[in-house]
Design an enzyme around this catalytic site. Structure first.
Site, PDB file in Angstrom:
ATOM      1  N   TYR A  57      29.776  56.618  60.671  1.00 16.91           N
ATOM      2  CA  TYR A  57      29.686  57.777  59.764  1.00 16.91           C
ATOM      3  C   TYR A  57      28.626  58.772  60.254  1.00 16.91           C
ATOM      4  O   TYR A  57      28.524  59.865  59.721  1.00 16.91           O
ATOM      5  CB  TYR A  57      29.346  57.354  58.324  1.00 16.91           C
ATOM      6  CG  TYR A  57      30.283  56.337  57.706  1.00 16.91           C
ATOM      7  CD1 TYR A  57      31.520  56.037  58.280  1.00 16.91           C
ATOM      8  CD2 TYR A  57      29.933  55.667  56.540  1.00 16.91           C
ATOM      9  CE1 TYR A  57      32.355  55.091  57.716  1.00 16.91           C
ATOM     10  CE2 TYR A  57      30.774  54.726  55.969  1.00 16.91           C
ATOM     11  CZ  TYR A  57      31.977  54.437  56.563  1.00 16.91           C
ATOM     12  OH  TYR A  57      32.793  53.491  55.994  1.00 16.91           O
ATOM     13  N   HIS A 118      32.514  46.326  61.851  1.00 16.87           N
ATOM     14  CA  HIS A 118      33.349  47.332  61.174  1.00 16.87           C
ATOM     15  C   HIS A 118      34.851  47.107  61.347  1.00 16.87           C
ATOM     16  O   HIS A 118      35.630  47.344  60.427  1.00 16.87           O
ATOM     17  CB  HIS A 118      32.967  48.723  61.686  1.00 16.87           C
ATOM     18  CG  HIS A 118      33.298  49.843  60.748  1.00 16.87           C
ATOM     19  ND1 HIS A 118      32.558  50.984  60.692  1.00 16.87           N
ATOM     20  CD2 HIS A 118      34.275  49.998  59.823  1.00 16.87           C
ATOM     21  CE1 HIS A 118      33.086  51.793  59.779  1.00 16.87           C
ATOM     22  NE2 HIS A 118      34.118  51.218  59.234  1.00 16.87           N
TER      23      HIS A 118
HETATM   24  N1  LIG Z   1      35.217  49.578  56.181  1.00 17.00           N
HETATM   25  C1  LIG Z   1      36.050  50.572  56.430  1.00 17.00           C
HETATM   26  O1  LIG Z   1      36.818  50.550  57.413  1.00 17.00           O
HETATM   27  C2  LIG Z   1      36.095  51.738  55.507  1.00 17.00           C
HETATM   28  C3  LIG Z   1      37.145  52.665  55.596  1.00 17.00           C
HETATM   29  C4  LIG Z   1      37.155  53.752  54.687  1.00 17.00           C
HETATM   30  C5  LIG Z   1      36.144  53.866  53.737  1.00 17.00           C
HETATM   31  N2  LIG Z   1      35.113  52.970  53.694  1.00 17.00           N
HETATM   32  C6  LIG Z   1      34.023  53.080  52.687  1.00 17.00           C
HETATM   33  O2  LIG Z   1      34.620  53.158  51.396  1.00 17.00           O
HETATM   34  C7  LIG Z   1      34.103  54.296  50.700  1.00 17.00           C
HETATM   35  C8  LIG Z   1      35.122  54.790  49.675  1.00 17.00           C
HETATM   36  O3  LIG Z   1      36.321  55.209  50.279  1.00 17.00           O
HETATM   37  P1  LIG Z   1      36.683  56.762  50.462  1.00 17.00           P
HETATM   38  O4  LIG Z   1      35.421  57.530  50.506  1.00 17.00           O
HETATM   39  O5  LIG Z   1      37.576  56.857  51.630  1.00 17.00           O
HETATM   40  O6  LIG Z   1      37.547  57.142  49.218  1.00 17.00           O
HETATM   41  P2  LIG Z   1      37.660  56.759  47.653  1.00 17.00           P
HETATM   42  O7  LIG Z   1      36.347  56.354  47.118  1.00 17.00           O
HETATM   43  O8  LIG Z   1      38.811  55.851  47.498  1.00 17.00           O
HETATM   44  O9  LIG Z   1      38.120  58.151  47.036  1.00 17.00           O
HETATM   45  C9  LIG Z   1      37.359  59.298  47.127  1.00 17.00           C
HETATM   46  C10 LIG Z   1      38.099  60.402  46.400  1.00 17.00           C
HETATM   47  O10 LIG Z   1      38.234  60.060  45.023  1.00 17.00           O
HETATM   48  C11 LIG Z   1      37.851  61.168  44.242  1.00 17.00           C
HETATM   49  N3  LIG Z   1      37.242  60.691  42.991  1.00 17.00           N
HETATM   50  C12 LIG Z   1      36.154  59.893  42.854  1.00 17.00           C
HETATM   51  N4  LIG Z   1      35.892  59.669  41.551  1.00 17.00           N
HETATM   52  C13 LIG Z   1      36.826  60.356  40.846  1.00 17.00           C
HETATM   53  C14 LIG Z   1      37.063  60.508  39.471  1.00 17.00           C
HETATM   54  N5  LIG Z   1      36.300  59.928  38.528  1.00 17.00           N
HETATM   55  N6  LIG Z   1      38.138  61.280  39.079  1.00 17.00           N
HETATM   56  C15 LIG Z   1      38.919  61.870  40.011  1.00 17.00           C
HETATM   57  N7  LIG Z   1      38.740  61.755  41.341  1.00 17.00           N
HETATM   58  C16 LIG Z   1      37.691  61.001  41.755  1.00 17.00           C
HETATM   59  C17 LIG Z   1      36.850  61.930  45.087  1.00 17.00           C
HETATM   60  O11 LIG Z   1      36.846  63.286  44.753  1.00 17.00           O
HETATM   61  P3  LIG Z   1      35.498  63.982  44.132  1.00 17.00           P
HETATM   62  O12 LIG Z   1      34.503  64.040  45.240  1.00 17.00           O
HETATM   63  O13 LIG Z   1      35.996  65.325  43.705  1.00 17.00           O
HETATM   64  O14 LIG Z   1      35.068  63.139  42.967  1.00 17.00           O
HETATM   65  C18 LIG Z   1      37.383  61.713  46.488  1.00 17.00           C
HETATM   66  O15 LIG Z   1      38.336  62.704  46.801  1.00 17.00           O
HETATM   67  C19 LIG Z   1      33.801  55.276  51.848  1.00 17.00           C
HETATM   68  O16 LIG Z   1      32.994  56.365  51.465  1.00 17.00           O
HETATM   69  C20 LIG Z   1      33.164  54.350  52.848  1.00 17.00           C
HETATM   70  O17 LIG Z   1      31.800  54.100  52.499  1.00 17.00           O
HETATM   71  C21 LIG Z   1      35.092  51.901  54.564  1.00 17.00           C
END
Ligand SMILES: NC(=O)c1ccc[n+]([C@@H]2O[C@H](COP(=O)([O-])OP(=O)(O)OC[C@H]3O[C@@H](n4cnc5c(N)ncnc54)[C@H](OP(=O)(O)O)[C@@H]3O)[C@@H](O)[C@H]2O)c1
Length: 269
Positions: A57, A118
């Site tokens: 990241y 990862h």
């Molecule tokens: N280990 C891995 O390979 C891997 C891969 C991907 C991700 N990750 C980790 O997982 C974390 C989470 O996944 P992600 O960031 O991809 O996506 P996510 O948390 O599944 O979704 C993020 C989206 O949800 C929206 N959201 C959040 N709360 C909301 C609510 N109450 N109402 C409506 N929309 C809402 C956000 O928009 P707003 O900003 O407008 O709220 C954003 O567009 C990452 O940040 C990272 O740390 C790990």
């Protein structure tokens, strides 16, 4: 904050914040780093203490500074970071060691709560020497727990077979598009805590309608029932938001419980 006890006896908060777009231009994963960690600051203000970052990241250093500058004692936080499965980081024991030391420096801390590989490392020798170095940091107290991310059951079995210190978590995708139900059942049975990444991603408008319908019974919204479903079955969630109100509502998960019927409806979305 509700916690889950890991197989090594240490506890992890049931909810944390993702950070993969924090500190970046346009809140984009591949955006230029711009030092804007206001979203992490508001997440900490809202009560998030589990912070999930990764070397890929590119924001470990900004995450570390933001945590430090919060003025909240280090031990109140639960910091996760991840080593990429690329030769530059895991090619030799020395490179793994250098990578972990750099994470400690970036995060401005004496210890990291949870260090993950990862992605799967296909070459078994490299997987083994990476794991051994991570184990040596656990021995020294500089890492508290170690785990993996995006590993299949077979890959985890491989680690189980040679590990002196067992992986305590597997961070994997879990959302209505890709639940990974079978893998999650296996993890829960084998005492490896699943952490759901992307817990709010790829949800269709139709699924949101169905979730909102369920949520009405509890005075909640679709996001809250979706996150509650995961924590109720023992899965840690790390939703990420750049919106302060969303960050606050996403933590309000502990004053209701889904019925068996509603759990089943969500499971089969
Ligand atoms: N280990 C891995 O390979 C891997 C891969 C991907 C991700 N990750 C980790 O997982 C974390 C989470 O996944 P992600 O960031 O991809 O996506 P996510 O948390 O599944 O979704 C993020 C989206 O949800 C929206 N959201 C959040 N709360 C909301 C609510 N109450 N109402 C409506 N929309 C809402 C956000 O928009 P707003 O900003 O407008 O709220 C954003 O567009 C990452 O940040 C990272 O740390 C790990």
């Amino acid at each position: 904050m509700q916690t889950i006890t890991l197989a090594n006896g240490l506890v992890i908060p049931a909810v944390g914040t993702g950070t993969n777009t924090y500190g970046k231009e346009g809140n984009q994963y591949n955006g230029e780093l711009n030092g804007d960690f206001s979203a992490l600051k508001s997440a900490i203000k809202a009560g998030y203490r589990l912070i999930d970052t990764a070397i890929s990241y590119r924001n470990e250093a900004g995450v570390g500074t933001t945590i430090l500058e919060s003025g909240i004692p280090r031990e109140k936080f639960y910091i996760i970071t991840k080593i990429p499965a690329e030769d530059a980081f895991i090619g030799s024991k020395e490179s793994v060691e250098k990578t972990v030391l750099k994470s400690l420096e970036n995060l401005k801390t004496d210890y990291i709560d949870l260090y993950l590989i990862h992605q799967p490392i296909e070459d078994e020798e490299k997987l083994k020497h990476t794991w051994e170095v991570l184990e040596s940091f656990v021995d020294k107290g500089q890492i508290k727990s170690i785990g993996v991310s995006n590993f299949t059951m077979e890959m985890l079995e491989t680690v189980h077979n040679f590990a002196r210190i067992q992986p305590v978590v597997n961070q994997i995708q879990s959302n209505p598009h890709t639940w990974n139900h079978e893998l999650i059942d296996y993890l829960l049975k084998t005492d490896v805590v699943p952490i759901a990444w992307g817990p709010l991603s790829k949800v269709t408008p139709e699924q949101i309608n169905k979730l909102n319908h369920i949520a009405e019974n509890y005075g909640k919204n679709w996001v809250q029932v979706l996150l509650r479903y995961q924590i109720q079955r023992g899965v840690v969630v790390i939703p990420k938001s750049h919106n302060e109100e969303h960050q606050i509502t996403n933590l309000k998960l502990f004053d209701f419980a889904l019925t068996k019927e509603d759990q089943f409806l969500i499971e089969s979305l």
